[in-house]
Design an enzyme around this catalytic site. Structure first.
Site, mmCIF file in Angstrom:
data_model
loop_
_atom_site.group_PDB
_atom_site.id
_atom_site.type_symbol
_atom_site.label_atom_id
_atom_site.label_comp_id
_atom_site.label_asym_id
_atom_site.label_seq_id
_atom_site.Cartn_x
_atom_site.Cartn_y
_atom_site.Cartn_z
ATOM 1 C CG ASP A 99 -2.155 -0.941 0.886
ATOM 2 O OD1 ASP A 99 -2.604 -0.955 -0.279
ATOM 3 O OD2 ASP A 99 -2.616 -1.639 1.797
ATOM 4 C CG ASP A 159 -7.822 -3.524 -2.537
ATOM 5 O OD1 ASP A 159 -8.232 -4.504 -3.180
ATOM 6 O OD2 ASP A 159 -8.202 -3.270 -1.392
ATOM 7 N N GLY A 217 -9.447 -17.052 -7.526
ATOM 8 C CA GLY A 217 -9.877 -15.820 -6.876
ATOM 9 C C GLY A 217 -10.397 -16.138 -5.485
ATOM 10 C CB THR A 219 -13.546 -12.387 -0.921
ATOM 11 O OG1 THR A 219 -13.711 -10.978 -0.762
ATOM 12 C CG2 THR A 219 -14.221 -13.126 0.227
ATOM 13 N NE ARG A 231 -12.581 0.063 0.834
ATOM 14 C CZ ARG A 231 -13.267 -0.431 1.839
ATOM 15 N NH1 ARG A 231 -14.563 -0.161 1.960
ATOM 16 N NH2 ARG A 231 -12.693 -1.197 2.734
ATOM 17 C CD1 TRP A 235 -10.048 -1.146 -3.535
ATOM 18 C CD2 TRP A 235 -9.805 1.046 -3.947
ATOM 19 N NE1 TRP A 235 -9.959 -0.487 -2.324
ATOM 20 C CE2 TRP A 235 -9.804 0.846 -2.548
ATOM 21 C CE3 TRP A 235 -9.662 2.348 -4.440
ATOM 22 C CZ2 TRP A 235 -9.675 1.903 -1.632
ATOM 23 C CZ3 TRP A 235 -9.537 3.399 -3.528
ATOM 24 C CH2 TRP A 235 -9.542 3.175 -2.155
ATOM 25 C CB SER A 350 -13.121 -5.194 7.538
ATOM 26 O OG SER A 350 -12.007 -4.798 6.776
ATOM 27 C CB SER A 353 -19.469 -12.578 5.096
ATOM 28 O OG SER A 353 -18.559 -13.443 4.434
HETATM 29 N N1 GLY Z 1 -7.388 -1.548 0.498
HETATM 30 C C1 GLY Z 1 -8.178 -2.077 1.552
HETATM 31 C C2 GLY Z 1 -9.529 -1.500 1.595
HETATM 32 O O1 GLY Z 1 -9.976 -0.859 0.651
HETATM 33 O O2 GLY Z 1 -10.177 -1.696 2.616
#
Ligand code: GLY
Length: 391
Positions: A99, A159, A217, A219, A231, A235, A350, A353
């Protein structure tokens, strides 16, 4: 689409920025020597050390406030924060992840663009070096999290498209193409795997550490591996618009349109997305920050279409952005400090689930990037903003 929804007017845009800047000014005493936590608790952000992936957004809001008002108090505060970001990358405090763009673009590339601050430039270039150190030749991607090469962390996440502008900027700034080459290779891998046939998106994607082949893939913060985290989709939208801007590769803009179409097709009538696009009605929490991010993506793409002479498309995305922003203005904007000390309510960081792996936090709260992209979108609408995410 959303024909009957109203658009944000110029008066509303200015009022929203005036309110935002007042809240930011009031918050300077809390978050100049401390940073702002990723999400609020009861719409109040706790203070934190400069050690989260989200710490760049608050100084980004301060730089935007400086640009809007010309008031030096914002510049002085933001420069104090540049020192903190310089120390963070030199001392390598919590930088073993991808990040670096989220951290160093709004805090330091901004500072350099606006004030020619050489310490900010050095910090951002060190951050770009740190980011490319996570590039995996096998698979051609920047590893998101964890120990480099570890099988259980051999993945990238959508992201990361927003971390790549730091690399395009670093190549433009230094004349060394290595940053840009890695950005292009990562984007190629992302395009090959992260977008499904219906243009929904996987949040994270695992690769085989031995062969580099795509595996599956998954999550982390979405509802399920096969759903589309709001989100993550956002992104994707903004990341593709910026990828086009920073490279001129038409295929990114064409994919932007498809990925945007999926996002819009899953919005409820009030235009504020649920936290995962699998939900289109009911009481699940929203993620307002995804609407702020997508509005920036639409305005970014509109400028590109304008330059290409595709005026109808430019107009279409400008109108959609103003509709998203009006929905945020009407239903999520903090009007005064009694309501909270963030700018936009109803974000979700966040949400747990039964199928995902995230730590639950920041559900139906203000989130730092939701506030930042809200201000960025409002500044973009002035038509004269020199974007921090451009090389
Ligand atoms: N990059 C992590 C988020 O969008 O929560």
């Amino acid at each position: 689409m959303f024909e009957k929804r109203p658009m944000l007017t110029e008066d509303e845009r200015r009022r929203a920025l005036d309110i935002a800047v007042e809240i930011v000014r009031g918050n300077l005493k809390l978050y100049t020597y401390s940073m702002q936590n990723h999400s609020s608790i009861g719409n109040i952000y706790p203070q934190c050390a400069n050690d989260q992936w989200t710490c760049g957004f608050w100084p980004g809001e301060v730089w935007l406030s400086y640009e809007y008002t010309g008031n030096d108090v914002f510049m002085y505060a933001a420069k104090i924060m540049v020192d903190s970001f310089y120390r963070r990358i030199v001392d390598k405090v919590e930088v073993d992840h991808h990040d670096m763009g989220f951290l160093y673009t709004p805090s330091c590339v901004s500072a350099y663009k606006l004030t020619k601050d050489l310490k900010a430039r050095e910090a951002a270039l060190l951050a770009a070096d740190q980011l490319i150190s996570r590039f995996q030749e096998k698979g051609g991607f920047i590893q998101a999290w964890g120990k480099l090469g570890a099988e259980d962390n051999y993945r990238y996440i959508i992201d990361c498209l927003l971390n790549l502008p730091l690399l395009y900027w670093a190549s433009a700034e230094t004349g060394d193409g290595k940053y840009r080459d890695i950005a292009l290779r990562h984007t190629a891998t992302c395009l090959a795997n992260s977008f499904r046939d219906d243009y929904s998106t996987y949040h994270t994607f695992f690769m085989d550490p031995k062969t580099g082949a795509p595996v599956r893939g998954e999550t982390c913060q979405g509802y399920r591996a096969d759903s589309s985290w709001a989100r993550g989709q956002a992104w994707g939208v903004y990341g593709l618009a910026l990828s086009y801007r920073n490279t001129g590769e038409r295929k990114y803009l064409d994919l932007f349109e498809k990925v945007s179409g999926y996002f819009l097709s899953k919005l409820p009538e009030d235009m504020i997305p649920y936290w995962d696009l699998i939900f289109t009605e009911g009481d699940e929490p929203r993620d307002s920050s995804s609407a702020s991010i997508v509005a920036c993506g639409f305005l970014e793409a509109a400028d590109s279409y304008e330059k290409l002479g595709e005026k109808d498309k430019a107009e279409e995305y400008r109108i959609l952005a103003r509709k998203l922003l009006k929905a945020l203005y009407d239903t999520c904007m903090v009007e005064n400090r009694e309501d909270g000390i963030g700018l936009i309510l109803h974000g979700t960081y966040s949400k747990k689930s039964p199928y995902n792996t995230c730590t639950p936090e920041g559900v139906d709260e203000c989130v730092s990037w939701g506030d930042y992209y809200w201000m960025e979108a409002l500044m973009r609408l002035s038509g004269a903003w020199n974007c921090y995410w451009w090389a």
